[in-house]
Scaffold this active site. Structure first.
Site, short mmCIF file in Angstrom:
data_model
loop_
_atom_site.label_atom_id
_atom_site.label_comp_id
_atom_site.label_asym_id
_atom_site.label_seq_id
_atom_site.Cartn_x
_atom_site.Cartn_y
_atom_site.Cartn_z
CD GLU A 100 -2.33 -1.15 2.50
OE1 GLU A 100 -3.78 -0.21 2.60
OE2 GLU A 100 -2.71 -2.23 3.43
NE ARG B 168 3.55 -9.03 10.94
CZ ARG B 168 2.95 -8.45 10.94
NH1 ARG B 168 1.60 -8.21 11.35
NH2 ARG B 168 2.91 -6.90 10.62
CE LYS C 184 1.32 1.59 6.56
NZ LYS C 184 0.35 0.85 5.31
#
Length: 655
Positions: free
Chosen positions: A76, A311, A321
Site C-alpha cells: 500500500e 511474517r 505504521k
C-alpha cells in the site's frame, strides 16, 4: 621514509609474519577472495526445500495454465517499507526468479486517504535497491472501472447488496456488539434480502455521490453460518471522504471516483487479472483465503492459489505504521512536525528500510538475513542483536578497514625529529588476498586509470610522524595490571608501526581536568637487540599536513531507540535518551579518500542483479577495533559525517 631523521631498520627478531603477495589478475572476477565467496549463504536455499518448495509443488509449471510462475508484491503506498517487508519482497521476487518466472510490483492503492507520491517513489526505489526488477509496475487503480463492473455483476448474481447499517450495527450482526459477550448469535443485515434491482440502483447512487461516508456500503453476500469471520458479509465498496468532508481524491485518478473498492474485494481480482499463479502473503491473511477463493468462484474468474508464510517481526523496535507516524511526525498529525522524536523516516535508529539504508546496512546483508531465518508458516520474532550478527558477518567479509579515532588525544613522540615521517603500509583486511593499500598521491594518474577496473587497489600507506592521535579511551592515568593499553610508564603498540611507544608524561587542562597531550618515547632498540612485543596494539592517526592527514569527521554512533525489548503502549516514554552518541571531533586516516572513490562497498551487494548505487551509504568500512561505518547522507566535502552500522562484536563494551 620521507624528510627528516632516518629510523633504523626493523630488527630481524621482530620480523612480522610474511603475507602472501596478492595474486595478479587480468580480470576483476579473479580477484574474488575467500571472504567474498562466503558472504551469503545459498541465496536460493529457501526455495529449494521446505515450505516454499512445497508451495511450488502444489501448482508447478506444467499445471498452472500459464507455463510460468507469476507472483506479485502488493504494498500500500501509504507509508515507508520496514524490515518486515524485506521478507515479503525476498519471498515474492525470489520465488519468481528461482523458477524463471515473472513478478509484478503492484501498488494496492484503493484507499486514497494517506496515499502520497513520496511513498510510491520510495517503495519502487527500495525494491530496486534490494536488487529486484519487476516485469511491470501496476496499480490496483488501473482496474477501477473493471472492478466496478464486476461489482455490478456480483449484485446481479445476487452475491452483493447495499447496506446502510452503522458500524455498531454491523458488529452486532456479527455477534460481537459487546466485547464481554462474544459468541452471540449472528444475524443478517436487514438490507441483505433487498431486491437485486434495488441494490444495483443504490450502488449506482453511491457511485454518483448521493451518499456520504458511512451512509452506505456494498457488502458481499457470503455465509453468516461459517465460523470464519472473513465470510461474514465483508464490505466490497465504500464511500471515502477527506477530513474536511469532501469526497476523497485519488492521487492517480483525481475526483473521478467517489467510491473505492476494499482490499477484500480488490486483491484477489487483481491477482486474477494479472494471472498470478502463486499469491504469497503472511499468515494474517490465512482466514482471508476462503473469501479470496469465494469471490473468484462467485464471479467465475481465474482463481490464483494463495498460500501464507510467517511474517517477520523484530523485537526492541516499532514497526506499526501508526506508531511510526507518531515517532516521526509527532502530534497532532494534522500539523506534522517532522523529526519530533527522530530525524525523519530515514533516521538510522528506525527499522524502516530507508532508515536501514541510511545507516549503511547493505541490501545483500538484509537478503542474507532473510535467507538465514528461513521461511515457514511460523512467525519469526527476531532480537535486534540477531539481525546485527548477520550484518556483522556480512560486512566482515566484504568491506575494507581503516583507522578511526573517535575521541582523539594527541601523543607527541619526544625522541622523533619534527620532520620525521615514515609511511606505514596497511592491509585492507586480515585476508592476504585483499592485498595492501597505497595512498592515491603515490600513484600516477595513468597507473590509477590502469587499476580503476580492479576490485581492490593493492597498497595504501599512512604517515607515522612525531605527533599521532590515539583514542582517549586507550589511555588511563591510573591503571592496574589488567589494562594493556597506554598508561604512565607503560607501553603499547601502534598498529603496523615497527616498535611500541611508552608514555612518559601528560598534560592536563586545569579547568576541565581532561588530558590534552601525552608525551611518549618511541622504543627503538639498540642495534642488534630485540624488543619486547607489546601485549596490545591500538589504532592511531598520524599528523602530516602534506599527506592531508588526519581527516576530521563527525561520527554518529547509534544505539537501540528504545530502552525495553518490547516497546508497547507507552513507547514514546520508552525512548532511549542515549540512542545517539555524537563525536564531533573524530579523526580518520587519509585512506578514506580511496574508500570513497572505490565505493560501493561491497562491490556486489549480494545479488547478481543487485543495485550498485554509489550513494553515500555505500561508502562502508570497518573502523579498526571499533565498529563498521558508512558515510551519512548529510556528509559534504567540507564536513564528513559517518554513521555506525554495527559494532564489531555483540557487546561493544568488552575488550
Amino acid at each position: 621514509m620521507e624528510n627528516g631523521t632516518k629510523l633504523p631498520e626493523r630488527p630481524i627478531a621482530a620480523k612480522p609474519k610474511k603475507e602472501k603477495p596478492p595474486k595478479q589478475s587480468k580480470a576483476p572476477a579473479l580477484l574474488k577472495t575467500k571472504r567474498e565467496a562466503s558472504i551469503p549463504n545459498d541465496p536460493e536455499a529457501m526455495f529449494k526445500s521446505g515450505f516454499l518448495a512445497e508451495v511450488y509443488q502444489e501448482r508447478p509449471l506444467e499445471t498452472n495454465g500459464f507455463g510460468k510462475v507469476i507472483t506479485r508484491f502488493p504494498p500500500e503506498p501509504n507509508g515507508y517499507l520496514h524490515i518486515g517487508h524485506s521478507k515479503a519482497i525476498a519471498v515474492n521476487f525470489g520465488f519468481a526468479k528461482f523458477h524463471s518466472g515473472e513478478i509484478y510490483l503492484r501498488f494496492d492503492d484503493t484507499n486514497p486517504k494517506g496515499e502520497e507520491e513520496r511513498y510510491y517513489k520510495s517503495i519502487e526505489d527500495i525494491v530496486r535497491w534490494l536488487g529486484f526488477r519487476p516485469v511491470k509496475i501496476t496499480h490496483s487503480s488501473d482496474s477501477f472501472q473493471r472492478l466496478y463492473d464486476l461489482a455490478e455483476k456480483l449484485i446481479l448474481k445476487d452475491g452483493a447488496y447495499v447496506c446502510h447499517c452503522t458500524k455498531e450495527e454491523i458488529k452486532a450482526q456479527r455477534g460481537s456488539d459487546d466485547p464481554l459477550k462474544k459468541g452471540k448469535t449472528r444475524y443478517p443485515c436487514p438490507h441483505r434480502d433487498r431486491p437485486v434491482e434495488e441494490s444495483l440502483r443504490e450502488f449506482r447512487a453511491m457511485r454518483d455521490g448521493k451518499y456520504r461516508a458511512k451512509e452506505a456500503a456494498l457488502r458481499m453476500k457470503q455465509d453468516l453460518a461459517n465460523e470464519n469471520p472473513q465470510m461474514w458479509d465483508l464490505s466490497a465498496y465504500r464511500v471515502l471522504e477527506e477530513k474536511d468532508g469532501s469526497f476523497a481524491k485519488h492521487f492517480r485518478t483525481g475526483d473521478e471516483w467517489k467510491i473505492y473498492p476494499t482490499y477484500d474485494f480488490t486483491h484477489c481480482l487483481c491477482d486474477s487479472f494479472e494471472g498470478i499463479t502463486h499469491s504469497l502473503c503472511t499468515t494474517e491473511f490465512e482466514q482471508s483465503r476462503e473469501s479470496y477463493e469465494w469471490l473468484c468462484d462467485a464471479l467465475e474468474v481465474y482463481k490464483p492459489m494463495q498460500r501464507e508464510y510467517g511474517r517477520l517481526n523484530v523485537n526492541g523496535t516499532i514497526l506499526s505504521k501508526r506508531k511510526l507516524i507518531e515517532l516521526v511526525e509527532g502530534e497532532p498529525l494534522e500539523k506534522p512536525n517532522i523529526g519530533k522524536y527522530v530525524k525523519g523516516w530515514d533516521d538510522p535508529r528506525l527499522f524502516t528500510l530507508v532508515g536501514l539504508r541510511r545507516r549503511g546496512v547493505p541490501p545483500g546483508a538484509i537478503l542474507s538475513f532473510v535467507n538465514e531465518i528461513g521461511v515457514t508458516r511460523a512467525e519469526s520474532s527476531i532480537e535486534i542483536k540477531r539481525f546485527e550478527q548477520s550484518i556483522r558477518a556480512y560486512l566482515e567479509a566484504s568491506v575494507p578497514r581503516l583507522m578511526l579515532v573517535l575521541n582523539p588525544i594527541a601523543v607527541v613522540i619526544d625522541n622523533l625529529a619534527e620532520d620525521c615521517c615514515e609511511m606505514v603500509e596497511l592491509p585492507f583486511s586480515k585476508d592476504p588476498s585483499y592485498g595492501v593499500r597505497i595512498a592515491l598521491s603515490r600513484i600516477s594518474s595513468q597507473e590509477w586509470k590502469t587499476r580503476a577496473n580492479f576490485v581492490v587497489c593493492q597498497v595504501h600507506a599512512v604517515p607515522f610522524t612525531k605527533m599521532v592521535y590515539i583514542d582517549r579511551s586507550d589511555f588511563r592515568e591510573v591503571a592496574d595490571e589488567s589494562f594493556f593499553r597506554l598508561k604512565p610508564g607503560g607501553s603499547v603498540g601502534l598498529l603496523r608501526v615497527p616498535f611500541p611507544i611508552t608514555a612518559v608524561s601528560y598534560e592536563k587542562d586545569p579547568a576541565t581536568g581532561l588530558i590534552t597531550q601525552i608525551n611518549a618515547h618511541y622504543d627503538i632498540p639498540d642495534d642488534g637487540k630485540t624488543f619486547k612485543k607489546p601485549k596490545t596494539y591500538i589504532q592511531w592517526v598520524g599528523h602530516s599536513s602534506i599527506h592531508d592527514s588526519p581527516l576530521k569527521v563527525e561520527v554518529h554512533n547509534y544505539n537501540p531507540l528504545f530502552k525495553s525489548d518490547k516497546p508497547g503502549v507507552g513507547f514514546l516514554e520508552d525512548i532511549n535518551p542515549d540512542s545517539e552518541e555524537i563525536f564531533p571531533n573524530a579523526l580518520i586516516e587519509n585512506g578514506f579518500h580511496e574508500i570513497k572513490n572505490r565505493a560501493p562497498w561491497p562491490a556486489n551487494p549480494g545479488r547478481d542483479d543487485a543495485s550498485t548505487s554509489s550513494g553515500p551509504e555505500s561508502v562502508r568500512f570497518q573502523g579498526m577495533r571499533i565498529a563498521y561505518y558508512c558515510e551519512d547522507s548529510t556528509s559534504t566535502p567540507d564536513k564528513l559525517v559517518l554513521n555506525r552500522i554495527v559494532t564489531l562484536k555483540e557487546d561493544a563494551g568488552k575488550g
